[in-house]
Structures are given as C-alpha cells and as structure tokens.
Design a protein around this motif. Structure first.
Motif, PDB file in Angstrom:
ATOM      1  N   ARG A  83       0.838  -1.208   0.000  1.00 41.15           N
ATOM      2  CA  ARG A  83       0.000   0.000   0.000  1.00 41.15           C
ATOM      3  C   ARG A  83       0.871   1.256   0.000  1.00 41.15           C
ATOM      4  O   ARG A  83       0.564   2.245  -0.676  1.00 41.15           O
ATOM      5  CB  ARG A  83      -0.922  -0.019   1.218  1.00 41.15           C
ATOM      6  CG  ARG A  83      -1.915   1.141   1.258  1.00 41.15           C
ATOM      7  CD  ARG A  83      -2.986   0.907   2.308  1.00 41.15           C
ATOM      8  NE  ARG A  83      -2.430   0.948   3.651  1.00 41.15           N
ATOM      9  CZ  ARG A  83      -2.336  -0.109   4.450  1.00 41.15           C
ATOM     10  NH1 ARG A  83      -2.753  -1.279   4.029  1.00 41.15           N
ATOM     11  NH2 ARG A  83      -1.825   0.017   5.654  1.00 41.15           N
ATOM     12  N   THR A  84       1.980   1.218   0.766  1.00 39.97           N
ATOM     13  CA  THR A  84       2.880   2.376   0.802  1.00 39.97           C
ATOM     14  C   THR A  84       3.501   2.643  -0.559  1.00 39.97           C
ATOM     15  O   THR A  84       3.547   3.789  -1.040  1.00 39.97           O
ATOM     16  CB  THR A  84       3.972   2.151   1.860  1.00 39.97           C
ATOM     17  OG1 THR A  84       3.353   1.923   3.141  1.00 39.97           O
ATOM     18  CG2 THR A  84       4.892   3.367   1.960  1.00 39.97           C
ATOM     19  N   TRP A  86       2.326   1.701  -3.410  1.00 43.95           N
ATOM     20  CA  TRP A  86       1.236   2.023  -4.336  1.00 43.95           C
ATOM     21  C   TRP A  86       0.882   3.501  -4.253  1.00 43.95           C
ATOM     22  O   TRP A  86       0.743   4.191  -5.265  1.00 43.95           O
ATOM     23  CB  TRP A  86       0.034   1.152  -4.009  1.00 43.95           C
ATOM     24  CG  TRP A  86      -1.218   1.450  -4.775  1.00 43.95           C
ATOM     25  CD1 TRP A  86      -2.232   2.286  -4.409  1.00 43.95           C
ATOM     26  CD2 TRP A  86      -1.587   0.910  -6.040  1.00 43.95           C
ATOM     27  NE1 TRP A  86      -3.219   2.302  -5.342  1.00 43.95           N
ATOM     28  CE2 TRP A  86      -2.850   1.452  -6.369  1.00 43.95           C
ATOM     29  CE3 TRP A  86      -0.989   0.020  -6.922  1.00 43.95           C
ATOM     30  CZ2 TRP A  86      -3.513   1.133  -7.544  1.00 43.95           C
ATOM     31  CZ3 TRP A  86      -1.664  -0.306  -8.086  1.00 43.95           C
ATOM     32  CH2 TRP A  86      -2.894   0.247  -8.392  1.00 43.95           C
ATOM     33  N   THR A  87       0.727   4.014  -3.036  1.00 44.95           N
ATOM     34  CA  THR A  87       0.317   5.412  -2.880  1.00 44.95           C
ATOM     35  C   THR A  87       1.420   6.372  -3.320  1.00 44.95           C
ATOM     36  O   THR A  87       1.134   7.478  -3.788  1.00 44.95           O
ATOM     37  CB  THR A  87      -0.054   5.689  -1.417  1.00 44.95           C
ATOM     38  OG1 THR A  87       1.028   5.307  -0.568  1.00 44.95           O
ATOM     39  CG2 THR A  87      -1.289   4.882  -1.009  1.00 44.95           C
ATOM     40  N   ARG A  88       2.677   6.001  -3.154  1.00 50.24           N
ATOM     41  CA  ARG A  88       3.768   6.875  -3.559  1.00 50.24           C
ATOM     42  C   ARG A  88       3.968   6.859  -5.074  1.00 50.24           C
ATOM     43  O   ARG A  88       4.355   7.872  -5.663  1.00 50.24           O
ATOM     44  CB  ARG A  88       5.058   6.456  -2.861  1.00 50.24           C
ATOM     45  CG  ARG A  88       5.023   6.716  -1.368  1.00 50.24           C
ATOM     46  CD  ARG A  88       6.351   6.415  -0.722  1.00 50.24           C
ATOM     47  NE  ARG A  88       6.313   6.690   0.718  1.00 50.24           N
ATOM     48  CZ  ARG A  88       7.343   6.544   1.531  1.00 50.24           C
ATOM     49  NH1 ARG A  88       8.517   6.130   1.043  1.00 50.24           N
ATOM     50  NH2 ARG A  88       7.229   6.813   2.802  1.00 50.24           N
ATOM     51  N   ARG A  91      -0.024   8.703  -6.806  1.00 51.22           N
ATOM     52  CA  ARG A  91      -0.639   9.569  -5.806  1.00 51.22           C
ATOM     53  C   ARG A  91      -2.051   9.982  -6.182  1.00 51.22           C
ATOM     54  O   ARG A  91      -2.822  10.393  -5.335  1.00 51.22           O
ATOM     55  CB  ARG A  91       0.232  10.816  -5.609  1.00 51.22           C
ATOM     56  CG  ARG A  91       1.611  10.492  -5.032  1.00 51.22           C
ATOM     57  CD  ARG A  91       2.397  11.753  -4.732  1.00 51.22           C
ATOM     58  NE  ARG A  91       3.713  11.452  -4.172  1.00 51.22           N
ATOM     59  CZ  ARG A  91       3.933  11.202  -2.889  1.00 51.22           C
ATOM     60  NH1 ARG A  91       2.923  11.247  -2.054  1.00 51.22           N
ATOM     61  NH2 ARG A  91       5.157  10.923  -2.475  1.00 51.22           N
ATOM     62  N   ARG A  93      -4.392   8.067  -7.196  1.00 50.09           N
ATOM     63  CA  ARG A  93      -5.347   7.037  -6.836  1.00 50.09           C
ATOM     64  C   ARG A  93      -5.407   6.885  -5.314  1.00 50.09           C
ATOM     65  O   ARG A  93      -4.415   7.077  -4.621  1.00 50.09           O
ATOM     66  CB  ARG A  93      -4.946   5.692  -7.451  1.00 50.09           C
ATOM     67  CG  ARG A  93      -4.867   5.720  -8.968  1.00 50.09           C
ATOM     68  CD  ARG A  93      -4.585   4.324  -9.486  1.00 50.09           C
ATOM     69  NE  ARG A  93      -4.450   4.304 -10.935  1.00 50.09           N
ATOM     70  CZ  ARG A  93      -4.230   3.205 -11.650  1.00 50.09           C
ATOM     71  NH1 ARG A  93      -4.118   2.043 -11.042  1.00 50.09           N
ATOM     72  NH2 ARG A  93      -4.122   3.265 -12.957  1.00 50.09           N
ATOM     73  N   ALA A  94      -6.538   6.534  -4.857  1.00 46.25           N
ATOM     74  CA  ALA A  94      -6.714   6.326  -3.418  1.00 46.25           C
ATOM     75  C   ALA A  94      -6.129   4.974  -3.026  1.00 46.25           C
ATOM     76  O   ALA A  94      -6.308   3.981  -3.731  1.00 46.25           O
ATOM     77  CB  ALA A  94      -8.195   6.390  -3.045  1.00 46.25           C
ATOM     78  N   TRP A  95      -5.438   4.938  -1.905  1.00 52.83           N
ATOM     79  CA  TRP A  95      -4.812   3.671  -1.502  1.00 52.83           C
ATOM     80  C   TRP A  95      -5.848   2.611  -1.163  1.00 52.83           C
ATOM     81  O   TRP A  95      -5.580   1.417  -1.212  1.00 52.83           O
ATOM     82  CB  TRP A  95      -3.881   3.898  -0.325  1.00 52.83           C
ATOM     83  CG  TRP A  95      -4.559   4.366   0.939  1.00 52.83           C
ATOM     84  CD1 TRP A  95      -4.722   5.644   1.348  1.00 52.83           C
ATOM     85  CD2 TRP A  95      -5.160   3.547   1.935  1.00 52.83           C
ATOM     86  NE1 TRP A  95      -5.381   5.698   2.535  1.00 52.83           N
ATOM     87  CE2 TRP A  95      -5.664   4.403   2.938  1.00 52.83           C
ATOM     88  CE3 TRP A  95      -5.332   2.185   2.092  1.00 52.83           C
ATOM     89  CZ2 TRP A  95      -6.321   3.945   4.054  1.00 52.83           C
ATOM     90  CZ3 TRP A  95      -5.983   1.721   3.215  1.00 52.83           C
ATOM     91  CH2 TRP A  95      -6.477   2.596   4.183  1.00 52.83           C
TER      92      TRP A  95
END
Length: 263
Positions: A83-84, A86-88, A91, A93-95
């Motif tokens: 998840r970390t 993915w979000t980085r 950005r 998209r919502a995690w």
C-alpha cells in the motif's frame, strides 16, 4: 531501513526478507520455547564433511508445516508495504482501491469484523524424552519409558532415604510429633469440634484445598497430607482445629447449620 539499504541480488529476494523482519521476534520466541521444552534427537541432524550441521528432512518437514501460520502474521505487513509503494507511485489514486487478498481486510471490515484475524502459534508435536515417540501433550514420557524412569526414580529415592542425614531428619520429625501428641490435652479442643463435625463439615471441604496448604498448616509430609485430603485417614484431634480454620468452619457455622436442619 531494509528497503533503503538492501537491493535484490541473485537467489535472494531482499524485499521479501525485509518484510519478514517485523514478525521475526514472534517466530524466534516460538522456536526458542519449542527447543527448550522438547528434546531434539540425533536423527534430526547430520554433519557435513566440512563440519556444517544440517537438518534432516523429517525435522524440515515438521518446521515447514508451521509456515501458513507465519504467513498469516506477515500478511498485514506485506499489504502495508504494498500500500505504501502504491500510494507513492500513484498519488492520484486512493490507496483504498488496492485489494487486500492476503488478509481480506476490506471484506472483513465491510462485515463489521476485526481488520485482521487472530493468529495462534502452532503447537509442535510432543515427543517422549526417552525414545522420541510422539505422545500426548500432558505427558513427558511414553508408556514404555515411563516404567523405566519411574523405576530409576524409586531406586534413587530409596537410596536417598537410607542416608544418615535422611534418617536423622526423619527421626527428629517423629520425635517432634510424638512430643506434640504427648503434650496435647483433649481440653485443648473446642467443645463444638467433635468427630462428627469433622466428618461432616471439615473433611468434605478439604477436598477443595491444595495439599501444599494442608502440609504447611500441619507440618506433615506430602503423602500424609494427600491421605488427609482424600479422606483416607482421620488425623490426630490436635490437627482438627487447624484444618477447620483452613476450610473456614467455625462454631458459628456449625450452629447455623444445626439451626437450618432443625427448621
């Protein structure tokens, strides 16, 4: 720190190994508890020509069977790392859109359940300390080894009981008890504490009292305290008052019981 310092090399997946680090204390605690409780056999290991010690396939298979449990423990951490990253990387998209196939977290939370399931440590097989045969968890030896060990313990106990210092202690204890019996007077016993009261009130309640408490209260041996607890013998009357206090039987309780029976 592992992600920043380690890089993947041939035959080593560094990121996967780093994700295991948060649960390493639990795994090592389980292993340490296991090897301190259960004996290991020579047949579980072999030594190579270079002096390295290796595990045999039987022990490896037994340890590998615990892998699903450790997989459940590491699953939340693996999804956290994913998840970390993915979000980085994305950005915009919502995690929360990232699925959670390892823990089923989204599905569990939608149903009102805890985010992560409870994981119980595996229970290794209990083996006999003599021959290594699998036994019940409440035993230390199999039936065959228990006979040998019990016989050896009895022999050791008999020899220890005949030592001069053991005989001297036993003689001193007997003299102390005989002197106490000689000094005891029937008038020292309260009038309400009769043999009938002891049999009806005190003796049944002693079954719920630990033998160690009976032994401490009377200053008697472990076998004698066991016999008193089980009702196999009636102790000397000089012990009745101490036993009555131990089970909280008093003159008031005896009178109250007599009154209720009269009603």
């Amino acid at each position: 720190m592992g992600v920043g310092l380690h890089t993947d090399t041939h035959h080593r997946d560094s990121l996967a190994l780093d994700v295991l680090e948060p649960v390493r204390p639990q795994i090592e605690s389980w292993v340490l508890d296991w090897i301190t409780r259960e004996p290991l056999r020579r047949a579980d290991f072999f030594e190579t020509a270079t002096g390295n010690c290796r595990l045999m396939s039987g022990l490896c298979a037994k340890l590998s069977q615990t892998a699903p449990v450790w997989g459940k423990l590491v699953a939340p951490w693996a999804e956290y790392v994913a998840r970390t990253l993915w979000t980085r990387a994305l950005r915009s998209r919502a995690w929360r859109s990232l699925p959670t196939p390892l823990t089923q977290r989204h599905r569990r939370e939608a149903k009102g359940r805890p985010s992560f399931p409870t994981v119980e440590a595996p229970k290794p097989d209990r083996v006999c300390r003599g021959c290594g045969k699998q036994i019940r968890r409440d035993k230390r030896f199999c039936a065959d080894c228990a006979v040998t060990v019990t016989r050896e313990n009895f022999d050791v106990g008999r020899k220890a009981a005949q030592r001069p210092e053991s005989l001297a202690r036993r003689s001193a204890t007997q003299r102390t008890h005989k002197q106490a019996i000689h000094n005891w007077k029937p008038s020292d016993l309260p009038g309400w504490l009769t043999r009938d009261v002891y049999a009806r009130k005190v003796q049944p309640a002693l079954a719920q009292v630990a033998k160690s408490r009976i032994r401490s209260a009377l200053g008697v041996s472990e076998p004698y305290s066991s016999a008193i607890q089980a009702g196999k013998c009636v102790p000397h009357p000089r012990h009745w008052l101490a036993l009555a206090r131990l089970v909280e039987v008093s003159a008031e309780s005896v009178r109250a019981g007599t009154s209720r029976r009269g009603e």
